[in-house]
Design a protein around this motif. Structure first.
Motif, PDB file in Angstrom:
ATOM      1  N   ARG A   6      25.928 -13.630  59.624  1.00 49.71           N
ATOM      2  CA  ARG A   6      25.642 -13.006  58.329  1.00 49.71           C
ATOM      3  C   ARG A   6      24.147 -12.767  58.157  1.00 49.71           C
ATOM      4  NH1 ARG A   6      29.700 -13.208  54.632  1.00 49.71           N
ATOM      5  NH2 ARG A   6      28.283 -13.495  52.861  1.00 49.71           N
ATOM      6  N   ILE A   7      23.795 -11.549  57.739  1.00 59.50           N
ATOM      7  CA  ILE A   7      22.390 -11.230  57.513  1.00 59.50           C
ATOM      8  C   ILE A   7      22.156 -10.836  56.061  1.00 59.50           C
ATOM      9  CG2 ILE A   7      22.159 -10.437  59.907  1.00 59.50           C
ATOM     10  CD1 ILE A   7      21.836  -7.552  58.766  1.00 59.50           C
ATOM     11  N   ALA A   8      20.917 -11.026  55.629  1.00 56.62           N
ATOM     12  CA  ALA A   8      20.449 -10.492  54.351  1.00 56.62           C
ATOM     13  C   ALA A   8      19.324  -9.528  54.654  1.00 56.62           C
ATOM     14  CB  ALA A   8      19.953 -11.607  53.443  1.00 56.62           C
ATOM     15  N   ARG A  29      28.419  -0.876  66.567  1.00 54.20           N
ATOM     16  CA  ARG A  29      27.308  -1.166  67.488  1.00 54.20           C
ATOM     17  C   ARG A  29      26.631  -2.484  67.168  1.00 54.20           C
ATOM     18  NH1 ARG A  29      26.000   3.977  65.803  1.00 54.20           N
ATOM     19  NH2 ARG A  29      24.074   3.228  64.828  1.00 54.20           N
ATOM     20  N   LEU A  30      26.908  -3.029  65.990  1.00 52.26           N
ATOM     21  CA  LEU A  30      26.228  -4.242  65.528  1.00 52.26           C
ATOM     22  C   LEU A  30      27.268  -5.172  64.918  1.00 52.26           C
ATOM     23  CD1 LEU A  30      23.606  -5.775  64.990  1.00 52.26           C
ATOM     24  CD2 LEU A  30      23.242  -4.364  62.965  1.00 52.26           C
ATOM     25  N   ASP A  31      27.477  -6.303  65.576  1.00 57.92           N
ATOM     26  CA  ASP A  31      28.541  -7.236  65.186  1.00 57.92           C
ATOM     27  C   ASP A  31      27.999  -8.290  64.227  1.00 57.92           C
ATOM     28  OD1 ASP A  31      30.914  -8.582  65.003  1.00 57.92           O
ATOM     29  OD2 ASP A  31      30.735  -9.564  66.955  1.00 57.92           O
ATOM     30  N   VAL A  32      27.639  -7.839  63.008  1.00 53.78           N
ATOM     31  CA  VAL A  32      27.178  -8.757  61.973  1.00 53.78           C
ATOM     32  C   VAL A  32      27.806  -8.334  60.649  1.00 53.78           C
ATOM     33  CG1 VAL A  32      24.951  -9.140  63.139  1.00 53.78           C
ATOM     34  CG2 VAL A  32      25.104  -7.436  61.299  1.00 53.78           C
ATOM     35  N   HIS A  33      27.652  -9.205  59.655  1.00 56.18           N
ATOM     36  CA  HIS A  33      28.091  -8.893  58.299  1.00 56.18           C
ATOM     37  C   HIS A  33      26.862  -8.893  57.406  1.00 56.18           C
ATOM     38  CE1 HIS A  33      30.687  -8.807  54.762  1.00 56.18           C
ATOM     39  NE2 HIS A  33      29.882  -9.709  54.236  1.00 56.18           N
ATOM     40  N   GLU A  82      25.229 -17.554  50.148  1.00 55.47           N
ATOM     41  CA  GLU A  82      25.872 -16.495  50.937  1.00 55.47           C
ATOM     42  C   GLU A  82      25.976 -16.871  52.425  1.00 55.47           C
ATOM     43  OE1 GLU A  82      27.328 -13.904  49.735  1.00 55.47           O
ATOM     44  OE2 GLU A  82      26.576 -13.905  47.678  1.00 55.47           O
ATOM     45  N   GLN A  83      25.509 -18.070  52.772  1.00 52.61           N
ATOM     46  CA  GLN A  83      25.572 -18.577  54.159  1.00 52.61           C
ATOM     47  C   GLN A  83      24.939 -17.603  55.157  1.00 52.61           C
ATOM     48  OE1 GLN A  83      29.926 -19.367  54.086  1.00 52.61           O
ATOM     49  NE2 GLN A  83      29.381 -21.534  54.281  1.00 52.61           N
ATOM     50  N   ILE A  84      23.740 -17.167  54.796  1.00 52.83           N
ATOM     51  CA  ILE A  84      23.018 -16.185  55.609  1.00 52.83           C
ATOM     52  C   ILE A  84      22.436 -16.854  56.859  1.00 52.83           C
ATOM     53  CG2 ILE A  84      21.022 -14.615  55.638  1.00 52.83           C
ATOM     54  CD1 ILE A  84      23.441 -13.664  53.901  1.00 52.83           C
ATOM     55  N   ASP A  85      22.568 -16.170  57.989  1.00 49.40           N
ATOM     56  CA  ASP A  85      22.035 -16.664  59.265  1.00 49.40           C
ATOM     57  C   ASP A  85      20.667 -16.075  59.607  1.00 49.40           C
ATOM     58  OD1 ASP A  85      24.401 -18.232  60.257  1.00 49.40           O
ATOM     59  OD2 ASP A  85      25.351 -16.274  60.037  1.00 49.40           O
ATOM     60  N   LEU A  86      20.402 -14.853  59.133  1.00 47.85           N
ATOM     61  CA  LEU A  86      19.159 -14.169  59.476  1.00 47.85           C
ATOM     62  C   LEU A  86      18.715 -13.311  58.302  1.00 47.85           C
ATOM     63  CD1 LEU A  86      17.119 -13.356  61.830  1.00 47.85           C
ATOM     64  CD2 LEU A  86      18.608 -11.356  62.159  1.00 47.85           C
ATOM     65  N   VAL A  87      17.416 -13.401  57.981  1.00 43.56           N
ATOM     66  CA  VAL A  87      16.826 -12.557  56.943  1.00 43.56           C
ATOM     67  C   VAL A  87      16.050 -11.437  57.628  1.00 43.56           C
ATOM     68  CG1 VAL A  87      15.126 -12.432  55.085  1.00 43.56           C
ATOM     69  CG2 VAL A  87      16.687 -14.383  55.218  1.00 43.56           C
ATOM     70  N   VAL A  88      16.316 -10.192  57.217  1.00 43.71           N
ATOM     71  CA  VAL A  88      15.685  -9.011  57.813  1.00 43.71           C
ATOM     72  C   VAL A  88      14.856  -8.306  56.746  1.00 43.71           C
ATOM     73  CG1 VAL A  88      16.088  -6.812  58.976  1.00 43.71           C
ATOM     74  CG2 VAL A  88      17.649  -8.747  59.376  1.00 43.71           C
TER      75      VAL A  88
END
Length: 197
Positions: A6-8, A29-33, A82-88
């Protein structure tokens, strides 16, 4: 596809990089939510984009808070919820403090329209033109709390032509961002890129 990573996305303006990420997800192409958009401008076009895509948003106005730290504490709480794994960070135009950087260091990236460490900060495209360099480009890097100083993950260069204006150069840089940023997110999500402490 599991879409379990999961990303934000943090953005302040039109959200073209946000849209590029969403398009990459929708095209497979991108396996994220994309679990959250964070935006500091309620009327920004990126908020409309998120609403159309059904992506949750945290929209705020900095002037409604006593300090940066105050609204960042709310953001950190929302990221955790939101259980985010990566902030962009993709065109997020606010300096951030240790409230956000420290708990997210190594899971917080930014895209910047220059070949860092050259031309950090605002107006990087204009800076490059004014300086007269022949090559510029795009950098994706980890955020460490400095002004575009974190460890570099990926870069792609672009020649500057004598005819280039700020507008024409921006028009050639943005498509590079729209490809490079989703590629880096995909590699991080797949565990292929990690920050060595």
């Amino acid at each position: 596809m599991s879409k379990s990573f999961r990303i934000a996305v943090f953005a302040s303006g039109s959200g073209s990089n946000f849209q590029a990420i969403a398009d990459a997800v929708n095209a497979g192409r991108l396996d994220v939510h994309i679990g959250l958009l964070v935006c500091d401008r309620p009327k920004a076009q990126v908020v409309e984009r998120a609403n159309k895509l059904g992506i949750p948003t945290f929209v705020f106005r900095a002037k409604d808070y006593a300090s940066r730290e105050q609204y960042e504490r709310e953001i950190v709480q929302r990221l955790e919820e939101e259980q985010i794994d990566l902030v962009v960070m993709a065109g997020y135009m606010r300096l951030i403090t240790s409230v956000l950087v420290e708990p997210w260091y190594g899971r917080l990236i930014n895209v910047h329209p220059s070949l860092l460490p050259a031309f950090p900060g605002l107006d990087a495209i204009k800076q490059a033109l004014n300086y007269g360099v022949k090559v510029t480009g795009v950098t994706v890097h980890y955020v460490d709390g400095g002004m575009d100083t974190g460890p570099i993950i990926a870069q792609q260069s672009l020649d500057i032509t004598p005819e280039d204006t700020e507008e024409s150069l921006a028009a050639r840089i943005h498509p590079i961002e729209h490809v490079l940023l989703p590629q880096v997110i995909a590699q991080i999500a797949a565990g292929k890129i990690k920050l060595n402490p």
